[in-house]
Design an enzyme around this catalytic site. Sequence first.
Site, PDB file in Angstrom:
ATOM      1  N   LYS A 181      63.433 -74.064  44.794  1.00 44.20           N
ATOM      2  CA  LYS A 181      63.747 -72.693  45.501  1.00 44.20           C
ATOM      3  C   LYS A 181      64.475 -73.076  47.045  1.00 44.20           C
ATOM      4  CE  LYS A 181      61.309 -68.418  45.384  1.00 44.20           C
ATOM      5  NZ  LYS A 181      59.916 -67.854  45.458  1.00 44.20           N
ATOM      6  N   HIS A 233      52.759 -59.913  55.276  1.00 44.65           N
ATOM      7  CA  HIS A 233      51.721 -61.082  55.276  1.00 44.65           C
ATOM      8  C   HIS A 233      50.849 -61.252  56.523  1.00 44.65           C
ATOM      9  CE1 HIS A 233      55.595 -63.110  53.413  1.00 44.65           C
ATOM     10  NE2 HIS A 233      54.786 -63.067  52.578  1.00 44.65           N
ATOM     11  N   SER A 276      59.786 -60.835  51.709  1.00 48.08           N
ATOM     12  CA  SER A 276      60.555 -61.631  52.421  1.00 48.08           C
ATOM     13  C   SER A 276      61.937 -61.459  51.858  1.00 48.08           C
ATOM     14  CB  SER A 276      60.036 -62.967  52.348  1.00 48.08           C
ATOM     15  OG  SER A 276      58.934 -63.252  52.866  1.00 48.08           O
ATOM     16  N   ARG A 294      50.281 -55.318  47.011  1.00 47.70           N
ATOM     17  CA  ARG A 294      51.282 -54.351  47.461  1.00 47.70           C
ATOM     18  C   ARG A 294      51.020 -52.907  46.435  1.00 47.70           C
ATOM     19  NH1 ARG A 294      56.108 -58.199  47.943  1.00 47.70           N
ATOM     20  NH2 ARG A 294      55.334 -58.713  45.938  1.00 47.70           N
TER      21      ARG A 294
HETATM   22  O1  PNS Z   1      55.078 -65.820  48.410  1.00 46.25           O
HETATM   23  P1  PNS Z   1      55.108 -66.241  47.256  1.00 46.25           P
HETATM   24  O2  PNS Z   1      56.385 -67.083  46.646  1.00 46.25           O
HETATM   25  O3  PNS Z   1      54.970 -64.966  46.195  1.00 46.25           O
HETATM   26  O4  PNS Z   1      53.941 -67.377  46.795  1.00 46.25           O
HETATM   27  C1  PNS Z   1      53.547 -67.556  45.540  1.00 46.25           C
HETATM   28  C2  PNS Z   1      52.551 -68.765  45.490  1.00 46.25           C
HETATM   29  C3  PNS Z   1      53.318 -70.042  46.491  1.00 46.25           C
HETATM   30  C4  PNS Z   1      51.340 -68.345  46.081  1.00 46.25           C
HETATM   31  C5  PNS Z   1      52.271 -69.374  44.077  1.00 46.25           C
HETATM   32  O5  PNS Z   1      53.521 -69.663  43.606  1.00 46.25           O
HETATM   33  C6  PNS Z   1      51.686 -70.635  43.986  1.00 46.25           C
HETATM   34  O6  PNS Z   1      50.078 -70.823  44.311  1.00 46.25           O
HETATM   35  N1  PNS Z   1      52.201 -71.804  44.065  1.00 46.25           N
HETATM   36  C7  PNS Z   1      51.425 -73.035  43.897  1.00 46.25           C
HETATM   37  C8  PNS Z   1      51.496 -73.950  42.759  1.00 46.25           C
HETATM   38  C9  PNS Z   1      50.425 -73.640  41.908  1.00 46.25           C
HETATM   39  O7  PNS Z   1      49.287 -73.804  42.068  1.00 46.25           O
HETATM   40  N2  PNS Z   1      50.702 -72.875  40.664  1.00 46.25           N
HETATM   41  C10 PNS Z   1      50.106 -72.504  39.721  1.00 46.25           C
HETATM   42  C11 PNS Z   1      49.424 -70.899  39.877  1.00 46.25           C
HETATM   43  S1  PNS Z   1      48.478 -70.319  38.755  1.00 46.25           S
END
Ligand code: PNS
Length: 169
Positions: A51, A27, A137, A100
């Site tokens: 979660k 990150h 993570s 990645r």
């Molecule tokens: O670190 P992660 O868990 O891979 O991050 C995923 C994250 C939090 C970036 C993604 O799930 C997100 O943007 N969630 C916010 C809710 C949202 O906007 N959902 C629609 C995505 S198209």
Amino acid sequence: MTGPESEGLQLRRAVCPGSFDPITNGHLDIIARASKLYDVVHVVVMINQSKQGLFTVDERIELIREVTAEYGNVEVEAYHGLLVDYCKERDIPAIVKGLRAVSDFDYELQMAQMNNGLSGVETLFVPTSPTYSFLSSSLVKEVAAWGGDVSHLVPPAVLSALTERLPKK
Ligand code: PNS
């Protein structure tokens, strides 16, 4: 207000979103690179109530603040809701995400297209450094929980927090 915005200049802002439970060197690599490309980088811990995390949202924010302080242009906060709404509320036109591997691409592309369709916000992908292409993570937590060495994968502050939080096995 002081600085460029008070003089009518628009700061270039981008957001780096994630769960950051906890923040890893992978990150950090993306945030550091985004901080060179943009005037302000908003690192946002997206709250997902379904979660259960190892660290609370406040703990994650504290760790991110500590390890990004040296960049000087990173702001850290949490948000509960859609990422595009966060961007709209703060007038942020761009999301920066690390890729990645090819396997990340399908899902990231779907989210980028959805986010752009919802709001016009653009997503820019930065290839993760090969050193961290396997890193997540979840893997860090699993390896650390079994006593494996993750000192090369997370910043020292995160390593201490992991050592304190995880029960000795
Ligand atoms: O670190 P992660 O868990 O891979 O991050 C995923 C994250 C939090 C970036 C993604 O799930 C997100 O943007 N969630 C916010 C809710 C949202 O906007 N959902 C629609 C995505 S198209």
